[in-house]
Structures are given as C-alpha cells and as structure tokens.
Design a protein around this motif. Structure first.
Motif, mmCIF file in Angstrom:
data_model
loop_
_atom_site.group_PDB
_atom_site.id
_atom_site.type_symbol
_atom_site.label_atom_id
_atom_site.label_comp_id
_atom_site.label_asym_id
_atom_site.label_seq_id
_atom_site.Cartn_x
_atom_site.Cartn_y
_atom_site.Cartn_z
ATOM 1 N N UNK A 89 0.825 -1.209 0.000
ATOM 2 C CA UNK A 89 0.000 0.000 0.000
ATOM 3 C C UNK A 89 0.861 1.262 0.000
ATOM 4 N N UNK A 90 1.957 1.224 0.760
ATOM 5 C CA UNK A 90 2.832 2.393 0.810
ATOM 6 C C UNK A 90 3.485 2.643 -0.543
ATOM 7 N N UNK A 91 3.941 1.560 -1.198
ATOM 8 C CA UNK A 91 4.526 1.710 -2.526
ATOM 9 C C UNK A 91 3.507 2.264 -3.514
ATOM 10 N N UNK A 92 2.268 1.779 -3.434
ATOM 11 C CA UNK A 92 1.228 2.282 -4.332
ATOM 12 C C UNK A 92 0.951 3.764 -4.081
ATOM 13 N N UNK A 93 1.019 4.181 -2.820
ATOM 14 C CA UNK A 93 0.851 5.598 -2.507
ATOM 15 C C UNK A 93 1.957 6.426 -3.157
ATOM 16 N N UNK A 94 3.215 5.946 -3.025
ATOM 17 C CA UNK A 94 4.336 6.658 -3.626
ATOM 18 C C UNK A 94 4.178 6.764 -5.142
ATOM 19 N N UNK A 95 3.757 5.660 -5.769
ATOM 20 C CA UNK A 95 3.686 5.583 -7.229
ATOM 21 C C UNK A 95 2.442 6.255 -7.801
ATOM 22 N N UNK A 96 1.530 6.710 -6.937
ATOM 23 C CA UNK A 96 0.333 7.382 -7.411
ATOM 24 C C UNK A 96 -0.752 6.452 -7.903
ATOM 25 N N UNK A 97 -0.736 5.190 -7.442
ATOM 26 C CA UNK A 97 -1.741 4.222 -7.881
ATOM 27 C C UNK A 97 -3.092 4.412 -7.211
ATOM 28 N N UNK A 98 -3.109 5.078 -6.060
ATOM 29 C CA UNK A 98 -4.359 5.245 -5.321
ATOM 30 C C UNK A 98 -5.376 6.029 -6.161
ATOM 31 N N UNK A 99 -6.597 5.525 -6.230
ATOM 32 C CA UNK A 99 -7.662 6.208 -6.946
ATOM 33 C C UNK A 99 -7.708 5.932 -8.430
ATOM 34 N N UNK A 100 -6.695 5.222 -8.955
ATOM 35 C CA UNK A 100 -6.694 4.881 -10.376
ATOM 36 C C UNK A 100 -7.448 3.585 -10.611
ATOM 37 N N UNK A 101 -8.002 3.439 -11.824
ATOM 38 C CA UNK A 101 -8.616 2.154 -12.146
ATOM 39 C C UNK A 101 -7.528 1.098 -12.292
ATOM 40 N N UNK A 102 -7.898 -0.150 -12.220
ATOM 41 C CA UNK A 102 -6.948 -1.253 -12.155
ATOM 42 C C UNK A 102 -5.962 -1.243 -13.320
ATOM 43 N N UNK A 103 -6.454 -0.981 -14.529
ATOM 44 C CA UNK A 103 -5.587 -1.047 -15.713
ATOM 45 C C UNK A 103 -4.558 0.074 -15.746
#
Length: 695
Positions: free
Chosen positions: A88-102
């Motif tokens: 989850x922390x890595x996804x936060x850094x990478x800006x994945x939060x709130x994006x659709x899966x693809x």
C-alpha cells in the motif's frame, strides 16, 4: 538482502554503471533507494526498497505474494497485514491510489498474485546520449541491449593506457599533497608536511635535477599552505593558507621557474575558515577562479579580477550542501573541470565551458574525489572505482579508457606534465592511530596498529574491551570487530572510500558509518540494513540499541532525527541541533548555536533546557568529538581528557591523551582515541603509453 544490482533477472545489464531506472515518468535510484514521482522524492525503507527492486527486475511477470515474502524475508516471519502495508505504501508513492486497475503500476491479477506493468528503462553513468537511446523497452528487452552495451565496451577493450617507467622524484619521510607542474614542465610545487609537524609548507622541486627549495616557512601551528596553481604564463603562483578554524586567505606571488626566486607576495582574498577554497585557478594572469559565493551557501565558482577586485558568479549549484569545489582550468579550451557533491547522485564531475557559458555533467562517482587533471583539451584523468581512467569528452560524448599500473601502493593527486607524462603522490595521504586506553590504569595504552592507514575506531558502550574500527590494508578497506583482542573482519568497503564518522550500538550488533554523503547501517554479519543520503552533523545510538539519533544538515536547517533501526527505519523529527548524544536513562543531549556560540542542551520528558556553553571546538562536526555518560560531559581540553559533571559543575582531568576523537564505554574504564600522524608518501612520475602508440 535482495539487491537489484545482483538480481539474476538483470544479470546481463552493465550493473556497475546503472544510474537509475525509469518507468512511466518515475525515476528509481537503486544506490540510494530514492524514488522520484512527478517531482516528489521518497526514500524507501528496507522492505519497500526490496519489493520494488524485485518487481522492477521482473516487469510484466505474475509473481505470487508468497514468493516475494520468501525471497525477501527468508526465514523471518511476515504477516499478511505487514506485507499489505508495504504494498500500500509503494502504491501511494507511485500514485496508484484512486486509479482504475488497468492504470495502476502495481496490479493485483488474481488473489495472491501481483504484476508490475510499466516498461522499465535503465540509465547509466557517463554513457553518451547515442548509447542511451539504444537502451529501450522492458528489462527483458534490456537483456538483449545489455549485450550491445557490453559489446560496445568490449570493442574498446583493445584501447588502454599503461603507466610505465616509474621514476621516484622525491624520497621524503614526510607527507606530500597537491602537486602542480609549471607550464614549461620544469618544476613541481606541492604541499609538504614534515614528520611530527602540524604545519604544511609549499616546496618546489626541479623535475630533472631534484633541486628543492622551500617557498613558505609556516610558524603558526595547524596551518596549511596548500592548493598551489600556476598562472598561464608560469610567472605567478597562487595558493591557500588556512588553519580551518580562525582564518583563511588566498595568496599570490611572482615566481621564476629558472632561478626559483619569488617576489611580491600578497593576500588577494579573505575566505571563511571553514570554506572549501580548493584549488584556486588562474583564469588569466590578472584573474582567478575560486570556489566561493557572492551571497550565501552553497558555494559556486566565482571569477575574481585582481586589478579591479570585482567578482563574477560563474556557477550557481543546486541539490547540494557543499557546492562546487576542486576547480581545474584548461586555458587553451577555456573549460574548467570541477566537482559537485550532489545530495542525490553523489560526487559529480562537471565541466564549465566559458565560451558557451554552459555547465555539463560528465559522470558521477560513489566515492569522493578531490583531484583531476587535463590531459589535453578533450581528455581528463580521474580516479575510477578501481584505479584511474582517461575520460574523453570530445563531441558531446563520454568514453572512459582505463589506465593499468604495475604499482602496489595507492596513487593520489594526478597531474599531467604533457600527454605522455603523469605525476602522482605515491602512498597514503593520511594516517591515523587508534589507541586503546584502560582508564583505571593511567599507564596502560596500546596502539592498535602502526602499519596501515585510514582509521576510525569506536567502543561498544555496553561491552568491555570491545571495539569496531576501519582499516586500509594492502589497498583493501574493511570494517573489523575486536573482542578481547580477537579481531574479525565483517564488511569490505569501497577501496577509495573514507569512513568519515562511525557509531556502534551499545549491544554491539549494529554499526552506523558515513561514507561521503551516505549513511550506512550494517549488522555484525556485514549485511547492509539501511542506507540514505545524509549531510551529517553526527549520530549516536540509543542505550537500548533500538534507535539511531541523526544530526542532519539541509539547505534550510540543522535538525535531529530519530531513526528506528529495528523496524522500517522511518525517520521522525525530534528537535533542531547537531551532535546528538543519549545517556543510559534516555536523556537526549545535543548542541545548538546561539549568537555564533555553541551551547549544550538536553531534552527530557519535561522539555528542552540549555545546560552550558560548549567548552570544546565544533569546527568539525564529528560524532566522537565529545560524549555524555551518566550526565557527565567528557571532552578533550589542551590534550587532556576531561570530565564535567553536568549536575554540580565539578570538573576533573582524567588523563593526557593523543587525538581529537574518542569513544568510551558506559563503565568509563575503557576507551579508544584516534590520533592523526604524519603520512609518509612521495612524488612519482610515469610515462603514459596508449595502446596505439608505436613500440
């Protein structure tokens, strides 16, 4: 620990030259674990780093969560909740939060499986833009282009330089540094320190007759005359005179290379004592290039007109604390090579072109560099990771060709006489003795070793007669652990590195040390648990060995951080100050500057209070300049180890010791001090033969 540069998935990439990996606008720097996303910088924790490096090495491949845990945690337990927290922390850094899966970079394919979707492009230190363009596609395709890169390197394997016909120019039992050759090639001027002296003077030596003459006769203790340079005509010299504490001045003088006579000595610039005025250079016979600043730090290159006393700012460095230093000017091409200590990339070799007024990055290094030399208008000689190399910067490209030596001793400070003759300082530049003391016996002290150089030594506070020290032996640099006179090496360090500061946890299990601008934390098995860029102002472990308190300097402030060394190495801001110390009951002591004077403070559960004015010098912010044990301050005053009770003010001289740095155990009956002694080295000359030169 998983290491991206050792991962079999990218085995064929030119690993030593990897600078950063790029994917979908993100940059990841494996040497420092820095992730840059849309201009925001994040320094990854140990497990975040290893997870991302594993995913980068296997893009587009489905990897089970269990496989990741097995590879990274090994036999250590890892709960699903803990693993999920890191993802989850890595996804936060990478800006994945709130994006659709693809659109996410780290995607969950099915329950228990992850996939890293972006295409990954590696970038390399010092490669020409044309070569960088060849490195496209995923790491899988990079395996193919990796052959191409290595193939290009192989194509240059037949091109080498060889240093042959060594000739010793001096035979002093003393220290030498910073040689410079006159434009006509007849004489060498360099700094020399006599045995058991604290001063450095300028000495001139004729290359072909070995005639010597002193140019300065220093009388002030701990003062150096150094960084000499010749004007383009060879009729003037410039150098720096400083004690690095109370004064600093740049001096010029007329000089004749035939008679060795001097005249018209004068001070042309007053600098700050702590200022890095390294290698002032003549831009012309009437102007100088200096590392300084017209406003505030960091220092850049300025041009000083000696007639009008006007200054011109040449470079304005960013992303650095120290700024630009060690300037080497080439008059014919009107280009200056210099170094910049970057907070993100390490030591940068740069070239400023005065004809185009452009500043160009040539390459970066993991180790500090202090000297470089022009071979001609398009070639430089610099210290590489393993030896020396000739760097060709013609036509906007960068190509390095190694220099081979039949030489067992270290070589420093290269200076070219001409394209085929090179001079070095041969032997160690500095030597330190680690001296062990039993404080309950005033006559008992023992030198750890007198044979080798580059020492730092610290005591394991919670254990008797146990120390950790660094040592260079036979051109190899190691960390050692000694318990009851049994010495064990546990980590090899880069050959050209210098341990600037060191601390060991009270239980003896963790070692923190500073190499250049990078802080490393290792365990006793030699594994690197954490590393981060750091402009350090000292560091110390907590008495329970759970935290490392770090003094950090930034462009805006100096503050103290608390770093958990048992969990995720997450830093927390504690207070402003430098040189933290923690007593057995958990009280934090540190220094703060008030009206240009350093004061000792302490922080407890009830707040922060000012204790006393610091009775010792803080010109050099080294962790072992002083210590606080049982609320008593220990420091060196007039070569005496002194104890000052911070509760009742009682002052006691314990014993006379050598050195400015020391480390003591909690029992106050055992300590080590580090004492600088005169290094013995000399000047040596080689012929530089290219593989295409005729026999």
């Amino acid at each position: 620990m998983l290491n991206l540069l050792k991962n079999p998935g990218i085995e064929k990439v030119d690993k030593k030259r990897i600078y950063y990996f790029e994917f979908e606008g993100c940059h990841y720097y494996p040497k420092t674990a820095k992730l840059v996303v849309d201009g925001s910088e994040f320094f990854l924790s140990k497990y975040e780093r290893e997870i991302l490096e594993l995913l980068i090495s296997r893009p587009g491949e489905q990897i089970s969560r269990q496989e990741i845990i097995d590879l990274i945690w090994g036999d250590k337990p890892c709960a699903p909740k803990t693993f999920g927290k890191h993802i989850d922390q890595l996804r936060d850094y990478l800006g994945d939060r709130g994006l659709d899966k693809d659109s996410q970079k780290i995607q969950t394919i099915t329950r228990g499986y992850l996939i890293f979707k972006p295409t990954v492009t590696p970038h390399y230190h010092g490669l020409a833009p044309s070569l960088r363009l060849l490195i496209k596609g995923s790491v899988a395709s990079c395996l193919l282009t990796g052959f191409l890169i290595i193939g290009v390197s192989d194509a240059f394997k037949s091109e080498t330089f060889e240093a042959i016909e060594p000739k010793l120019l001096t035979s002093w039992k003393a220290g030498s540094k910073r040689p410079v050759v006159s434009p006509d090639g007849k004489v060498i001027i360099y700094s020399r320190q006599s045995k058991d002296s604290t001063t450095w003077d300028l000495l001139v030596t004729k290359r072909h007759s070995k005639t010597h003459k002193w140019l300065t006769h220093e009388t002030l203790p701990h003062t150096q005359n150094t960084e000499p340079s010749f004007s383009p005509s060879g009729k003037q010299i410039v150098w720096v005179r400083s004690d690095h504490k109370t004064f600093c001045e740049v001096i010029t003088m007329n000089f004749d290379t035939i008679s060795l006579k001097t005249s018209d000595k004068k001070i042309v610039y007053q600098c700050m004592p702590s200022q890095l005025i390294r290698t002032p250079q003549w831009y012309s016979d009437s102007s100088l290039l200096l590392s300084s600043s017209l406003s505030s730090q960091p220092y850049g290159i300025i041009k000083l007109n000696l007639w009008t006393k006007e200054y011109t700012q040449i470079t304005q460095p960013k992303d650095t604390i120290y700024g630009d230093y060690s300037i080497f000017y080439h008059p014919e091409s009107q280009r200056a090579a210099f170094f910049r200590q970057s907070t993100s990339t390490g030591t940068e070799l740069r070239v400023y072109d005065f004809t185009t007024q452009t500043d160009r990055l040539i390459r970066t290094y993991d180790h500090w560099l202090y000297s470089i030399s022009w071979r001609n208008a398009d070639q430089l000689v610099a210290q590489s990771d393993n030896s020396y190399e000739v760097i060709n910067i013609a036509n906007g490209s960068v190509k390095s060709v190694p220099i081979s030596f039949q030489e067992a001793e270290p070589l420093q400070y290269p200076v070219l006489v001409d394209e085929h003759t090179i001079i070095f300082v041969r032997g160690p530049l500095r030597d330190r003795e680690v001296i062990m003391h039993k404080l309950n016996d005033d006559s008992t002290e023992q030198v750890l070793t007198t044979l080798f150089d580059e020492h730092q030594g610290v005591v394991v506070k919670g254990k008797n007669n146990s120390i950790v020290f660094s040592l260079v032996e036979n051109l190899k640099h190691h960390l050692y652990h000694m318990i009851d006179n049994e010495v064990t090496p546990f980590a090899e360090l880069p050959r050209h590195s210098l341990v600037l500061d060191m601390a060991v946890s009270p239980n003896g299990e963790l070692i923190a040390y500073l190499l250049g601008n990078t802080l490393f934390i290792k365990n006793r098995q030699g594994e690197t648990l954490h590393s981060q860029p750091l402009t350090s102002t000292g560091f110390a472990f907590s008495p329970d060995s759970q935290y490392l308190f770090i003094g950090r300097r930034t462009e805006q402030e100096t503050n103290i951080l608390s770093l958990s060394v048992q969990e995720d190495f997450e830093p927390k801001n504690v207070t402003t100050g430098i040189l933290p110390k923690v007593t057995q009951d958990g009280t934090l002591y540190f220094l703060r500057k008030i009206s240009d004077q350093d004061w000792l403070f302490r922080q407890t559960d009830t707040g922060v209070e000012k204790v006393i004015k610091a009775p010792f010098s803080t010109t050099i912010t080294h962790s072992n300049t002083f210590d606080v044990i049982d609320h008593s301050l220990f420091y060196i005053e007039s070569e005496n180890l002194t104890r000052l009770d911070l509760n009742n003010g009682e002052k006691v001289v314990i014993k006379k010791i050598k050195g400015n740095h020391f480390s003591m155990n909690y029992a106050q009956d055992f300590m080590v001090s580090v004492h600088a002694v005169t290094a013995q080295n000399n000047l040596i000359e080689f012929k530089l033969k290219h593989s295409d030169d005729p026999e």
